[in-house]
Design a protein around this motif. Structure first.
Motif, PDB file in Angstrom:
ATOM      1  N   MET A   1       0.827  -1.200   0.000  1.00 12.71           N
ATOM      2  CA  MET A   1       0.000   0.000   0.000  1.00 12.71           C
ATOM      3  C   MET A   1       0.866   1.258   0.000  1.00 12.71           C
ATOM      4  SD  MET A   1      -2.700   1.411   2.814  1.00 12.71           S
ATOM      5  CE  MET A   1      -1.358   1.836   3.903  1.00 12.71           C
ATOM      6  N   ASN A   2       1.919   1.274   0.797  1.00 10.72           N
ATOM      7  CA  ASN A   2       2.805   2.436   0.824  1.00 10.72           C
ATOM      8  C   ASN A   2       3.471   2.656  -0.531  1.00 10.72           C
ATOM      9  OD1 ASN A   2       2.357   3.289   3.441  1.00 10.72           O
ATOM     10  ND2 ASN A   2       3.901   1.920   4.279  1.00 10.72           N
ATOM     11  N   ARG A   3       3.836   1.580  -1.200  1.00 15.62           N
ATOM     12  CA  ARG A   3       4.450   1.696  -2.517  1.00 15.62           C
ATOM     13  C   ARG A   3       3.458   2.286  -3.528  1.00 15.62           C
ATOM     14  NH1 ARG A   3       5.280  -3.433  -4.908  1.00 15.62           N
ATOM     15  NH2 ARG A   3       5.792  -4.055  -2.796  1.00 15.62           N
ATOM     16  N   HIS A   4       2.209   1.810  -3.489  1.00 14.15           N
ATOM     17  CA  HIS A   4       1.199   2.313  -4.415  1.00 14.15           C
ATOM     18  C   HIS A   4       0.790   3.753  -4.086  1.00 14.15           C
ATOM     19  CE1 HIS A   4       0.987  -1.314  -6.586  1.00 14.15           C
ATOM     20  NE2 HIS A   4       0.215  -1.990  -5.770  1.00 14.15           N
ATOM     21  N   MET A   5       0.712   4.077  -2.811  1.00 17.00           N
ATOM     22  CA  MET A   5       0.340   5.442  -2.429  1.00 17.00           C
ATOM     23  C   MET A   5       1.437   6.434  -2.806  1.00 17.00           C
ATOM     24  SD  MET A   5      -2.676   5.439  -1.237  1.00 17.00           S
ATOM     25  CE  MET A   5      -2.906   6.886  -0.274  1.00 17.00           C
ATOM     26  N   GLY A   6       2.673   5.978  -2.866  1.00 16.82           N
ATOM     27  CA  GLY A   6       3.757   6.852  -3.290  1.00 16.82           C
ATOM     28  C   GLY A   6       3.654   7.219  -4.762  1.00 16.82           C
ATOM     29  N   LYS A   7       3.005   6.397  -5.555  1.00 13.78           N
ATOM     30  CA  LYS A   7       2.858   6.650  -6.989  1.00 13.78           C
ATOM     31  C   LYS A   7       1.695   7.595  -7.297  1.00 13.78           C
ATOM     32  CE  LYS A   7       4.606   2.123  -8.330  1.00 13.78           C
ATOM     33  NZ  LYS A   7       4.258   0.861  -8.985  1.00 13.78           N
ATOM     34  N   VAL A   8       0.807   7.821  -6.345  1.00 13.12           N
ATOM     35  CA  VAL A   8      -0.383   8.629  -6.576  1.00 13.12           C
ATOM     36  C   VAL A   8      -0.011  10.104  -6.517  1.00 13.12           C
ATOM     37  CG1 VAL A   8      -2.656   9.232  -5.667  1.00 13.12           C
ATOM     38  CG2 VAL A   8      -1.901   6.862  -5.647  1.00 13.12           C
ATOM     39  N   ASP A   9      -0.536  10.880  -7.483  1.00 12.36           N
ATOM     40  CA  ASP A   9      -0.316  12.317  -7.517  1.00 12.36           C
ATOM     41  C   ASP A   9      -1.598  12.987  -7.019  1.00 12.36           C
ATOM     42  OD1 ASP A   9       0.636  14.840  -7.970  1.00 12.36           O
ATOM     43  OD2 ASP A   9       0.204  14.818 -10.113  1.00 12.36           O
TER      44      ASP A   9
END
Length: 79
Positions: free
Chosen positions: A46-54
């Motif tokens: 989840m942290n990895r995916h949330m880092g990709k969100v703008d």
């Protein structure tokens, strides 16, 4: 240490335990550990995916033009 030797050494220890007391045992610990590892992996993903969100939104083109002002005034008259 072989498994059979470990079992023969641990069986006498099991007789000392209270047989009327229910404990989760090794299976309960393994299930809990598997759940903990699963939650840790999900949080990492989840942290990895949330880092990709703008999260920065593009400015609304109508908000800067006079059309938005006229539309706002028209909606106020309807009330």
């Amino acid at each position: 240490m072989y498994a059979t030797q470990a079992l023969t050494d641990l069986v006498p220890l099991a007789d000392e335990l209270d047989k009327n007391k229910v404990t989760p045992g090794v299976l309960g610990f393994l299930v809990f550990a598997a759940l903990a590892v699963g939650v840790w992996l999900l949080m990492k993903s989840m942290n990895r995916h949330m880092g990709k969100v703008d999260f920065e939104e593009a400015p609304d083109p109508e908000a800067t033009s006079g059309v938005a002002v006229a539309a706002g005034a028209g909606s106020a008259k309807r009330k």
